[in-house]
Design a protein around this motif. Structure first.
Motif, PDB file in Angstrom:
ATOM      1  N   ASP A  20       8.214 -10.990  47.726  1.00  0.00           N
ATOM      2  CA  ASP A  20       7.499 -11.799  48.725  1.00  0.00           C
ATOM      3  C   ASP A  20       6.017 -11.962  48.393  1.00  0.00           C
ATOM      4  O   ASP A  20       5.291 -12.645  49.125  1.00  0.00           O
ATOM      5  CB  ASP A  20       7.634 -11.172  50.113  1.00  0.00           C
ATOM      6  N   GLY A  21       5.550 -11.318  47.335  1.00  0.00           N
ATOM      7  CA  GLY A  21       4.155 -11.458  46.931  1.00  0.00           C
ATOM      8  C   GLY A  21       3.182 -10.589  47.699  1.00  0.00           C
ATOM      9  O   GLY A  21       1.961 -10.778  47.587  1.00  0.00           O
ATOM     10  N   LYS A  22       3.694  -9.614  48.434  1.00  0.00           N
ATOM     11  CA  LYS A  22       2.808  -8.730  49.200  1.00  0.00           C
ATOM     12  C   LYS A  22       2.373  -7.513  48.385  1.00  0.00           C
ATOM     13  O   LYS A  22       1.349  -6.889  48.690  1.00  0.00           O
ATOM     14  CB  LYS A  22       3.504  -8.286  50.487  1.00  0.00           C
ATOM     15  N   LEU A  23       3.157  -7.178  47.384  1.00  0.00           N
ATOM     16  CA  LEU A  23       2.830  -6.101  46.474  1.00  0.00           C
ATOM     17  C   LEU A  23       2.943  -6.608  45.044  1.00  0.00           C
ATOM     18  O   LEU A  23       3.704  -7.537  44.765  1.00  0.00           O
ATOM     19  CB  LEU A  23       3.781  -4.910  46.662  1.00  0.00           C
ATOM     20  N   ARG A  24       2.194  -5.965  44.134  1.00  0.00           N
ATOM     21  CA  ARG A  24       2.305  -6.290  42.713  1.00  0.00           C
ATOM     22  C   ARG A  24       2.789  -5.042  41.974  1.00  0.00           C
ATOM     23  O   ARG A  24       2.199  -3.963  42.105  1.00  0.00           O
ATOM     24  CB  ARG A  24       0.963  -6.738  42.154  1.00  0.00           C
ATOM     25  N   ALA A  25       3.861  -5.191  41.220  1.00  0.00           N
ATOM     26  CA  ALA A  25       4.414  -4.068  40.466  1.00  0.00           C
ATOM     27  C   ALA A  25       3.711  -3.953  39.118  1.00  0.00           C
ATOM     28  O   ALA A  25       3.598  -4.937  38.387  1.00  0.00           O
ATOM     29  CB  ALA A  25       5.913  -4.262  40.262  1.00  0.00           C
ATOM     30  N   LEU A  26       3.255  -2.731  38.786  1.00  0.00           N
ATOM     31  CA  LEU A  26       2.546  -2.512  37.528  1.00  0.00           C
ATOM     32  C   LEU A  26       3.374  -1.754  36.498  1.00  0.00           C
ATOM     33  O   LEU A  26       3.215  -1.987  35.300  1.00  0.00           O
ATOM     34  CB  LEU A  26       1.241  -1.743  37.774  1.00  0.00           C
ATOM     35  N   ALA A  27       4.236  -0.830  36.957  1.00  0.00           N
ATOM     36  CA  ALA A  27       5.016  -0.052  35.988  1.00  0.00           C
ATOM     37  C   ALA A  27       6.199   0.608  36.668  1.00  0.00           C
ATOM     38  O   ALA A  27       6.116   1.027  37.827  1.00  0.00           O
ATOM     39  CB  ALA A  27       4.148   1.013  35.317  1.00  0.00           C
ATOM     40  N   ILE A  28       7.294   0.719  35.935  1.00  0.00           N
ATOM     41  CA  ILE A  28       8.466   1.449  36.394  1.00  0.00           C
ATOM     42  C   ILE A  28       8.306   2.921  36.008  1.00  0.00           C
ATOM     43  O   ILE A  28       7.983   3.245  34.864  1.00  0.00           O
ATOM     44  CB  ILE A  28       9.756   0.890  35.744  1.00  0.00           C
ATOM     45  N   VAL A  29       8.527   3.800  36.991  1.00  0.00           N
ATOM     46  CA  VAL A  29       8.412   5.239  36.743  1.00  0.00           C
ATOM     47  C   VAL A  29       9.792   5.734  36.310  1.00  0.00           C
ATOM     48  O   VAL A  29      10.549   6.315  37.086  1.00  0.00           O
ATOM     49  CB  VAL A  29       7.909   5.968  37.999  1.00  0.00           C
ATOM     50  N   GLY A  30      10.116   5.490  35.069  1.00  0.00           N
ATOM     51  CA  GLY A  30      11.408   5.856  34.526  1.00  0.00           C
ATOM     52  C   GLY A  30      11.394   5.641  33.026  1.00  0.00           C
ATOM     53  O   GLY A  30      10.426   5.089  32.475  1.00  0.00           O
ATOM     54  N   PRO A  31      12.444   6.041  32.348  1.00  0.00           N
ATOM     55  CA  PRO A  31      12.467   5.908  30.890  1.00  0.00           C
ATOM     56  C   PRO A  31      12.647   4.482  30.399  1.00  0.00           C
ATOM     57  O   PRO A  31      12.374   4.186  29.238  1.00  0.00           O
ATOM     58  CB  PRO A  31      13.647   6.784  30.478  1.00  0.00           C
ATOM     59  N   LYS A  32      13.110   3.584  31.269  1.00  0.00           N
ATOM     60  CA  LYS A  32      13.323   2.202  30.845  1.00  0.00           C
ATOM     61  C   LYS A  32      13.071   1.257  32.016  1.00  0.00           C
ATOM     62  O   LYS A  32      12.933   1.684  33.156  1.00  0.00           O
ATOM     63  CB  LYS A  32      14.745   2.016  30.318  1.00  0.00           C
ATOM     64  N   ARG A  33      13.031  -0.017  31.720  1.00  0.00           N
ATOM     65  CA  ARG A  33      12.768  -1.037  32.732  1.00  0.00           C
ATOM     66  C   ARG A  33      13.909  -1.112  33.742  1.00  0.00           C
ATOM     67  O   ARG A  33      15.043  -0.747  33.449  1.00  0.00           O
ATOM     68  CB  ARG A  33      12.550  -2.395  32.087  1.00  0.00           C
ATOM     69  N   SER A  34      13.597  -1.643  34.916  1.00  0.00           N
ATOM     70  CA  SER A  34      14.596  -1.830  35.956  1.00  0.00           C
ATOM     71  C   SER A  34      15.198  -3.226  35.849  1.00  0.00           C
ATOM     72  O   SER A  34      14.464  -4.206  35.671  1.00  0.00           O
ATOM     73  CB  SER A  34      13.939  -1.658  37.335  1.00  0.00           C
ATOM     74  N   PRO A  35      16.518  -3.352  35.955  1.00  0.00           N
ATOM     75  CA  PRO A  35      17.135  -4.687  35.903  1.00  0.00           C
ATOM     76  C   PRO A  35      16.606  -5.617  36.993  1.00  0.00           C
ATOM     77  O   PRO A  35      16.573  -6.834  36.809  1.00  0.00           O
ATOM     78  CB  PRO A  35      18.625  -4.390  36.111  1.00  0.00           C
ATOM     79  N   GLU A  36      16.196  -5.048  38.126  1.00  0.00           N
ATOM     80  CA  GLU A  36      15.693  -5.864  39.233  1.00  0.00           C
ATOM     81  C   GLU A  36      14.272  -6.359  38.970  1.00  0.00           C
ATOM     82  O   GLU A  36      13.832  -7.337  39.574  1.00  0.00           O
ATOM     83  CB  GLU A  36      15.723  -5.069  40.539  1.00  0.00           C
ATOM     84  N   LEU A  37      13.547  -5.676  38.061  1.00  0.00           N
ATOM     85  CA  LEU A  37      12.170  -6.061  37.737  1.00  0.00           C
ATOM     86  C   LEU A  37      12.016  -6.067  36.210  1.00  0.00           C
ATOM     87  O   LEU A  37      11.281  -5.266  35.641  1.00  0.00           O
ATOM     88  CB  LEU A  37      11.184  -5.074  38.373  1.00  0.00           C
ATOM     89  N   PRO A  38      12.726  -6.959  35.550  1.00  0.00           N
ATOM     90  CA  PRO A  38      12.794  -6.913  34.076  1.00  0.00           C
ATOM     91  C   PRO A  38      11.465  -7.161  33.378  1.00  0.00           C
ATOM     92  O   PRO A  38      11.307  -6.799  32.207  1.00  0.00           O
ATOM     93  CB  PRO A  38      13.809  -8.011  33.744  1.00  0.00           C
ATOM     94  N   ASP A  39      10.497  -7.770  34.057  1.00  0.00           N
ATOM     95  CA  ASP A  39       9.208  -8.064  33.433  1.00  0.00           C
ATOM     96  C   ASP A  39       8.187  -6.955  33.625  1.00  0.00           C
ATOM     97  O   ASP A  39       7.059  -7.063  33.133  1.00  0.00           O
ATOM     98  CB  ASP A  39       8.639  -9.377  33.991  1.00  0.00           C
ATOM     99  N   VAL A  40       8.573  -5.901  34.341  1.00  0.00           N
ATOM    100  CA  VAL A  40       7.646  -4.804  34.607  1.00  0.00           C
ATOM    101  C   VAL A  40       7.893  -3.697  33.584  1.00  0.00           C
ATOM    102  O   VAL A  40       9.015  -3.187  33.483  1.00  0.00           O
ATOM    103  CB  VAL A  40       7.836  -4.261  36.041  1.00  0.00           C
ATOM    104  N   PRO A  41       6.877  -3.296  32.824  1.00  0.00           N
ATOM    105  CA  PRO A  41       7.093  -2.283  31.781  1.00  0.00           C
ATOM    106  C   PRO A  41       7.365  -0.903  32.366  1.00  0.00           C
ATOM    107  O   PRO A  41       6.916  -0.575  33.472  1.00  0.00           O
ATOM    108  CB  PRO A  41       5.764  -2.292  31.015  1.00  0.00           C
ATOM    109  N   ALA A  42       8.093  -0.098  31.612  1.00  0.00           N
ATOM    110  CA  ALA A  42       8.308   1.302  31.981  1.00  0.00           C
ATOM    111  C   ALA A  42       7.113   2.125  31.496  1.00  0.00           C
ATOM    112  O   ALA A  42       6.448   1.775  30.528  1.00  0.00           O
ATOM    113  CB  ALA A  42       9.599   1.824  31.370  1.00  0.00           C
TER     114      ALA A  42
END
Length: 318
Positions: free
Chosen positions: A210-232
């Motif tokens: 919805d554009g209310k938050l901006r994702a900067l990084a996935i806290v995990g060993p790999k990217r999330s399928p739901e946020l494929p453009d966000v680096p791990a």
């Protein structure tokens, strides 16, 4: 020896006989966090799926406060009859008993039923901040010590420990602002009261879309399928910041083994069912399940992992 064997056999027979009639009334699941937070969301997905398997309604009772200890104590002290259960996570089961001097329980106060689901965490910031990457955030914080705030659902929660770990490895000075639960902490970032939070993908995803938050990084060993453009985190130089969130179903310690087995079978059926799989997928979570011993082993591994980190941070609450 013979009397002990007879007593054990009678106990096993009584447990099995009791389980044959179980359940005969609705089942309560205590959630030791506020409504709307990550643990609550996972608990409600499970509670919606279990009635089709168990043949009884399952309802949620939120008992938040004092770092998950109020609801956890209530669940541990409940009658061990299978009608009061608890859905909790690392924060309540493992970390709070390490940090709170008078928690009144620990993981051994419960009988493990099954791991429910796991979801990665994501570092998100208020969409109005100028940060487009973790590098932007780190650079600003180093140039402006203690000018950024991060929110959590309380001292000793997984977001708190993950953020403190991130601060340690990034050399930043960001101020902790604890709230009474993960839901309020997340809304604080949306409202601009704080600038950032380590939250689960499941509760942040819609706000990111919805554009209310901006994702900067996935806290995990790999990217999330739901946020494929966000680096791990490992991709951007922080390989140690990889702990995601999990939820587990527990019962009071002396709940009969036959009932634990029945609840374990029901939980496995629920998490592998199409409806729950679809609900978890929309939340960016992975269904788990498994045997009770699998959960016991998982909790022990998590305890071994977090104990030295909690000690190093010197986190204590009277």
């Amino acid at each position: 020896m013979r009397r002990a064997a007879i007593a054990a056999a009678l106990l096993l027979w009584a447990s099995a006989a009791f389980a044959q009639d179980y359940p005969t009334r609705p089942i309560r699941i205590i959630v030791p966090t506020p409504a709307g937070g990550p643990v609550d969301v996972m608990a409600r997905v499970l509670a919606n799926a279990l009635p089709a398997v168990l043949g009884q309604n399952v309802f949620i009772e939120n008992k938040p406060g004092a770092g998950n200890t109020i609801g956890s104590r209530a669940a541990a002290a409940a009658d061990p009859d299978g009608y009061t259960l608890m859905v909790s996570a690392a924060s309540g089961l493992i970390m709070s008993p390490m940090i709170h001097k008078n928690a009144g329980y620990d993981a051994s106060s419960f009988a493990a039923i099954a791991l429910v689901a796991e979801t990665p965490q994501v570092l998100v910031v208020n969409a109005q901040t100028p940060f487009k990457s973790v590098a932007d955030l780190v650079a600003y914080s180093k140039a402006n010590p203690a000018k950024l705030d991060y929110s959590t659902g309380g001292i000793g929660t997984l977001p708190h420990l993950n953020t403190e770990l991130f601060k340690s490895v990034s050399g930043t000075n960001i101020v902790h602002v604890p709230y009474k639960g993960g839901g309020p902490a997340l809304m604080a970032v949306v409202a601009g009261e704080t600038q950032m939070i380590f939250d689960t993908v499941s509760t942040s995803l819609q706000l990111i879309q919805d554009g209310k938050l901006r994702a900067l990084a996935i806290v995990g060993p790999k990217r999330s399928p739901e946020l494929p453009d966000v680096p791990a985190m490992p991709e951007i130089g922080f390989p140690s910041v990889t702990s995601g969130a999990w939820t587990a179903l527990m019962a009071p310690r002396d709940t009969p083994p036959a009932i634990i087995a029945q609840l374990n079978a029901a939980t496995n059926a629920a998490v592998q069912g199409g409806a729950m799989k679809a609900a978890l997928s929309k939340l960016g979570a992975q269904p788990r399940g498994g045997a009770p011993q699998d959960l016991v082993d998982h909790i022990q591994r998590e305890t071994n992992k977090w104990k030295p980190i909690v000690a190093a941070l010197n986190l204590k609450v009277d």
